[in-house]
Design a protein around this motif. Sequence first.
Motif, PDB file in Angstrom:
ATOM      1  N   LEU A 340       0.828  -1.203   0.000  1.00 22.63           N
ATOM      2  CA  LEU A 340       0.000   0.000   0.000  1.00 22.63           C
ATOM      3  C   LEU A 340       0.867   1.260   0.000  1.00 22.63           C
ATOM      4  N   VAL A 341       1.903   1.270   0.831  1.00 20.94           N
ATOM      5  CA  VAL A 341       2.797   2.437   0.887  1.00 20.94           C
ATOM      6  C   VAL A 341       3.527   2.616  -0.443  1.00 20.94           C
ATOM      7  N   SER A 342       3.931   1.525  -1.065  1.00 18.33           N
ATOM      8  CA  SER A 342       4.651   1.617  -2.331  1.00 18.33           C
ATOM      9  C   SER A 342       3.762   2.154  -3.439  1.00 18.33           C
ATOM     10  N   ILE A 343       2.464   1.867  -3.372  1.00 12.82           N
ATOM     11  CA  ILE A 343       1.541   2.378  -4.386  1.00 12.82           C
ATOM     12  C   ILE A 343       1.336   3.881  -4.216  1.00 12.82           C
ATOM     13  N   THR A 344       1.097   4.324  -2.998  1.00  9.85           N
ATOM     14  CA  THR A 344       0.801   5.736  -2.750  1.00  9.85           C
ATOM     15  C   THR A 344       2.065   6.580  -2.603  1.00  9.85           C
ATOM     16  N   ILE A 346       5.260   8.114   0.123  1.00 10.61           N
ATOM     17  CA  ILE A 346       5.264   9.073   1.227  1.00 10.61           C
ATOM     18  C   ILE A 346       6.208  10.210   0.866  1.00 10.61           C
ATOM     19  N   THR A 359      10.219  10.670  -2.781  1.00 11.44           N
ATOM     20  CA  THR A 359       9.014   9.938  -2.395  1.00 11.44           C
ATOM     21  C   THR A 359       9.425   8.569  -1.877  1.00 11.44           C
ATOM     22  N   ARG A 361       9.168   4.818  -0.611  1.00  9.77           N
ATOM     23  CA  ARG A 361       8.393   3.601  -0.808  1.00  9.77           C
ATOM     24  C   ARG A 361       9.061   2.489  -0.015  1.00  9.77           C
TER      25      ARG A 361
END
Length: 404
Positions: A340-344, A346, A359, A361
């Motif tokens: 989920l973090v890799s898709i969106t 940070i 960003t 991931r």
Amino acid sequence: MLIEFALRNVFRHRARSAMTLAVIALGVAALIVSAGLVANLYRQLAEAVIHSQTGHLEIATPAFFSAGSRSPEKHRIEGAANLATQLSRVPGVSEVTARLAFTGLLSNARTQLPIIGEGIEADKAARLATSISILDGHRLGANDRHGALVGEGLANALGLHPGDPVTLLASTFEGAINTADLEVAGIFRSFSKDYDARAVKVPLDVAQDLLGTPDANVLVVLLADTGRTLDVQSAMAADVEARGLVVRNWQQLNDFYENTVRLFDRQFGVLRLIILFMVALGVSNAINMTIFERLGEFGTMRALGDRNAKVFRLVMIECVLLGTIGACLGVLAGVLVAALVSITGIPMPPPPNSNIGFTARVDLSFFSCIEAFAIGWVATVLAGLIPAAHARRVPIIDALRRAV
């Protein structure tokens, strides 16, 4: 039968077992996600350094690497073009480009500042320096015979914009002062804030005319795969050393990267210890409560002839089952959160001494998942040792009183 009995005991108190499993799973998932974030930071930092400054490998004289920062123009590679052609045939090499580094002054007719200059092959440098951002203007091209790329910090200090005329002053190899009248083609931003405060890039032939030499002092090698850096370095070493030169990889050339890795490795090591302690404390508390409630049961087992060792094994098997189930749930949760973090992604601020944010991931690896599983499992098993030992030491008569 003992394993089946232990499994039934684990699910006897569902709420307590669920809380214990949640603690283990949370710790394991936190380890997986944090390890993936750190691995992603390392990878992005490495690629930023490689594709903004050093490439994967640099080839120069030994004196250039040891003292070249003070007077880089004094250390030259004779026949650099022939050597670059030879090295480009090494398997794994994507590009070999020559650079001529020098020091000098950059003037805008009102003031002048000391600079670190680089003569670059424009087309090859554009393919190598993919992590350099052009804030204004454009990259150097084949038609920019008298163009210059200026670092963001230096451009701000001199008030420069694309199209502004500048004068570059430097010493030739014979010690004479030479100048070159140039036009600002673009303003760039690299990974390093300090580098951008002093850097100027000009076409290689302009730098050679300025310094009065046909040579270069650095060959920069770009590889198709960063993971093959050490292999290609070893393959080049013999030919390079035969010419009295040395080849250095990007890690040897960047103290900042090595220091950053050491810093985060220590921080992550402390995090692992904290999570290990957190899991062990949570599991130990749950097992202590369970054993306190089941002392009568253990007393009955021992009164009917079961040995103390069987009681100990029963408690430890329950801990092993809790650790295995909780760690498996933690791995599953960690993988899902990582995806989920890799898709969106940070958004992260720039690291210290850097201009560019990134960003974040999560880079998952099989080893990090196994390591997190092992830490959660070991913490659970270790947490059960003392309560299990206590259960076998309680006198039978005292344990039976708990059942009354």
